[in-house]
Design a protein around this motif. Sequence first.
Motif, PDB file in Angstrom:
ATOM      1  N   THR A  32       0.890  -1.214   0.043  1.00  0.00           N
ATOM      2  CA  THR A  32       0.048  -0.120   0.021  1.00  0.00           C
ATOM      3  C   THR A  32       0.873   1.109  -0.101  1.00  0.00           C
ATOM      4  O   THR A  32       0.233   2.186  -0.669  1.00  0.00           O
ATOM      5  N   GLY A  33       2.169   1.187   0.722  1.00  0.00           N
ATOM      6  CA  GLY A  33       3.053   2.244   0.530  1.00  0.00           C
ATOM      7  C   GLY A  33       3.468   2.780  -0.960  1.00  0.00           C
ATOM      8  O   GLY A  33       3.326   3.909  -1.177  1.00  0.00           O
ATOM      9  N   LEU A  76       0.559   4.020  -2.642  1.00  0.00           N
ATOM     10  CA  LEU A  76       0.055   5.396  -2.312  1.00  0.00           C
ATOM     11  C   LEU A  76       1.004   6.494  -2.967  1.00  0.00           C
ATOM     12  O   LEU A  76       0.962   7.607  -3.372  1.00  0.00           O
ATOM     13  N   ARG A  77       2.471   5.919  -3.057  1.00  0.00           N
ATOM     14  CA  ARG A  77       3.347   6.833  -3.560  1.00  0.00           C
ATOM     15  C   ARG A  77       3.346   7.044  -4.931  1.00  0.00           C
ATOM     16  O   ARG A  77       3.455   7.778  -5.468  1.00  0.00           O
ATOM     17  N   ILE A 136       1.357  11.837   4.534  1.00  0.00           N
ATOM     18  CA  ILE A 136       2.420  10.553   4.314  1.00  0.00           C
ATOM     19  C   ILE A 136       3.684  11.319   4.927  1.00  0.00           C
ATOM     20  O   ILE A 136       4.391  10.689   5.458  1.00  0.00           O
ATOM     21  N   ASP A 192       2.103  10.453   9.026  1.00  0.00           N
ATOM     22  CA  ASP A 192       0.702   9.887   9.530  1.00  0.00           C
ATOM     23  C   ASP A 192       0.011   8.922   8.421  1.00  0.00           C
ATOM     24  O   ASP A 192       0.671   8.803   7.343  1.00  0.00           O
ATOM     25  N   PHE A 193      -0.947   8.292   8.736  1.00  0.00           N
ATOM     26  CA  PHE A 193      -1.329   7.168   7.885  1.00  0.00           C
ATOM     27  C   PHE A 193      -2.564   7.949   6.920  1.00  0.00           C
ATOM     28  O   PHE A 193      -3.177   8.767   7.364  1.00  0.00           O
ATOM     29  N   ALA A 194      -2.583   7.285   5.628  1.00  0.00           N
ATOM     30  CA  ALA A 194      -3.805   7.721   4.834  1.00  0.00           C
ATOM     31  C   ALA A 194      -4.973   7.116   5.439  1.00  0.00           C
ATOM     32  O   ALA A 194      -4.761   6.099   6.428  1.00  0.00           O
ATOM     33  N   VAL A 220      -7.162   3.586   1.543  1.00  0.00           N
ATOM     34  CA  VAL A 220      -6.282   2.360   1.390  1.00  0.00           C
ATOM     35  C   VAL A 220      -7.302   1.022   1.127  1.00  0.00           C
ATOM     36  O   VAL A 220      -6.786   0.307   0.264  1.00  0.00           O
ATOM     37  N   GLY A 225       2.535  -3.937   4.192  1.00  0.00           N
ATOM     38  CA  GLY A 225       2.307  -2.806   5.029  1.00  0.00           C
ATOM     39  C   GLY A 225       0.637  -2.693   4.804  1.00  0.00           C
ATOM     40  O   GLY A 225       0.298  -1.444   5.150  1.00  0.00           O
ATOM     41  N   TYR A 226       0.069  -3.727   4.736  1.00  0.00           N
ATOM     42  CA  TYR A 226      -1.404  -3.744   4.900  1.00  0.00           C
ATOM     43  C   TYR A 226      -1.777  -5.161   5.323  1.00  0.00           C
ATOM     44  O   TYR A 226      -1.260  -6.060   5.042  1.00  0.00           O
ATOM     45  N   ARG A 270      -2.784  -2.199   8.494  1.00  0.00           N
ATOM     46  CA  ARG A 270      -2.147  -1.431   9.400  1.00  0.00           C
ATOM     47  C   ARG A 270      -2.892  -0.916  10.366  1.00  0.00           C
ATOM     48  O   ARG A 270      -2.696   0.135  11.305  1.00  0.00           O
ATOM     49  N   GLN A 314      -8.536  -2.187   9.083  1.00  0.00           N
ATOM     50  CA  GLN A 314      -7.738  -2.750   7.780  1.00  0.00           C
ATOM     51  C   GLN A 314      -7.963  -4.023   7.860  1.00  0.00           C
ATOM     52  O   GLN A 314      -8.253  -4.813   6.774  1.00  0.00           O
ATOM     53  N   ARG A 358      13.529   8.578   0.351  1.00  0.00           N
ATOM     54  CA  ARG A 358      12.183   8.903   0.695  1.00  0.00           C
ATOM     55  C   ARG A 358      11.718  10.099   1.583  1.00  0.00           C
ATOM     56  O   ARG A 358      12.578  10.230   2.889  1.00  0.00           O
ATOM     57  N   ARG A 405       6.490   7.861  12.942  1.00  0.00           N
ATOM     58  CA  ARG A 405       5.873   6.657  12.243  1.00  0.00           C
ATOM     59  C   ARG A 405       5.902   5.250  13.263  1.00  0.00           C
ATOM     60  O   ARG A 405       5.121   4.528  13.192  1.00  0.00           O
TER      61      ARG A 405
HETATM   62  P1  AMP Z   1       5.428   2.043   3.740  1.00  0.00           P
HETATM   63  O1  AMP Z   1       5.966   2.191   2.254  1.00  0.00           O
HETATM   64  O2  AMP Z   1       4.868   0.866   3.747  1.00  0.00           O
HETATM   65  O3  AMP Z   1       6.265   2.185   4.606  1.00  0.00           O
HETATM   66  O4  AMP Z   1       4.435   3.201   3.753  1.00  0.00           O
HETATM   67  C1  AMP Z   1       4.695   4.588   3.849  1.00  0.00           C
HETATM   68  C2  AMP Z   1       3.646   5.395   4.213  1.00  0.00           C
HETATM   69  O5  AMP Z   1       2.642   5.277   3.400  1.00  0.00           O
HETATM   70  C3  AMP Z   1       3.214   5.089   5.752  1.00  0.00           C
HETATM   71  O6  AMP Z   1       4.013   5.751   6.541  1.00  0.00           O
HETATM   72  C4  AMP Z   1       1.842   5.913   5.659  1.00  0.00           C
HETATM   73  O7  AMP Z   1       1.770   7.086   5.692  1.00  0.00           O
HETATM   74  C5  AMP Z   1       1.373   5.274   4.356  1.00  0.00           C
HETATM   75  N1  AMP Z   1       0.615   3.904   4.252  1.00  0.00           N
HETATM   76  C6  AMP Z   1       1.315   2.835   3.729  1.00  0.00           C
HETATM   77  N2  AMP Z   1       0.216   1.864   3.860  1.00  0.00           N
HETATM   78  C7  AMP Z   1      -0.842   2.236   4.533  1.00  0.00           C
HETATM   79  C8  AMP Z   1      -1.771   1.681   5.265  1.00  0.00           C
HETATM   80  N3  AMP Z   1      -2.275   0.289   5.052  1.00  0.00           N
HETATM   81  N4  AMP Z   1      -2.697   2.496   5.829  1.00  0.00           N
HETATM   82  C9  AMP Z   1      -2.550   4.004   5.859  1.00  0.00           C
HETATM   83  N5  AMP Z   1      -1.413   4.471   5.468  1.00  0.00           N
HETATM   84  C10 AMP Z   1      -0.510   3.632   4.836  1.00  0.00           C
END
Ligand code: AMP
Length: 187
Positions: A31-32, A35-36, A53, A57-59, A64, A85-86, A88, A92, A133, A144
């Motif tokens: 999911t990261g 989102l990116r 992000i 903080d979380f989305a 997601v 990453g899901y 979280r 979810q 990043r 985080r």
């Molecule tokens: P990651 O690449 O998994 O470390 O995710 C990077 C950032 O994306 C996290 O610090 C959150 O801000 C956001 N993110 C990723 N996955 C989720 C999720 N499942 N729910 C909410 N925010 C997420």
Amino acid sequence: MNVVIFGPPGAGKGTQAQNIVKKFNLHQVSTGDLLRTEIKNKSEIGKEIEEIISKGDFATDDVVNKLIKNIIFDPKKKDKLIFDGYPRSLNQAKNLDLLLDSSNQKIDFIFFLNVNKETIIKRIERRKILEKRSDDDLNTILKRYDTYMDTTRPVLDFYCKNRNFYEIDGGEEIEVISSKIEQIIRV
Ligand code: AMP
């Protein structure tokens, strides 16, 4: 086979997910990364989440959950998913169970990569140099980590009673962790 890789930021979820993808021919659902990509494409969702992000903080669960729904229902990816990453949050985790259930799937393995805070900080600071990043600076890492402890860690209690839950020392070398995971999957 569907797999969840669970753990704090910097635990090595992405690295281990990539290895399992190669070895067992699965599709990585990060999911990261999703989102990116939204941020890079400047989509509506991307604009909404960019600042959230970068602050650590979380989305929202809504955003997601929507992103992963299409993937879970994609027939080409059915029963070949590795979630990194899901989930979280508890919401979810429950949503994932519902989506898998309604598409006749289940989670076959849950791997919890357990890593202490000091190791996480060291690893993310190294990653900041390599991947640049925006959410990898020290204050954001600490934020985080707190968000993980508050919102994500409760998911452990939800999962740890399952028969297919495996805790792995995420502080070990990448190859050691990979081979432990492979062994468990192959049994
Ligand atoms: P990651 O690449 O998994 O470390 O995710 C990077 C950032 O994306 C996290 O610090 C959150 O801000 C956001 N993110 C990723 N996955 C989720 C999720 N499942 N729910 C909410 N925010 C997420």
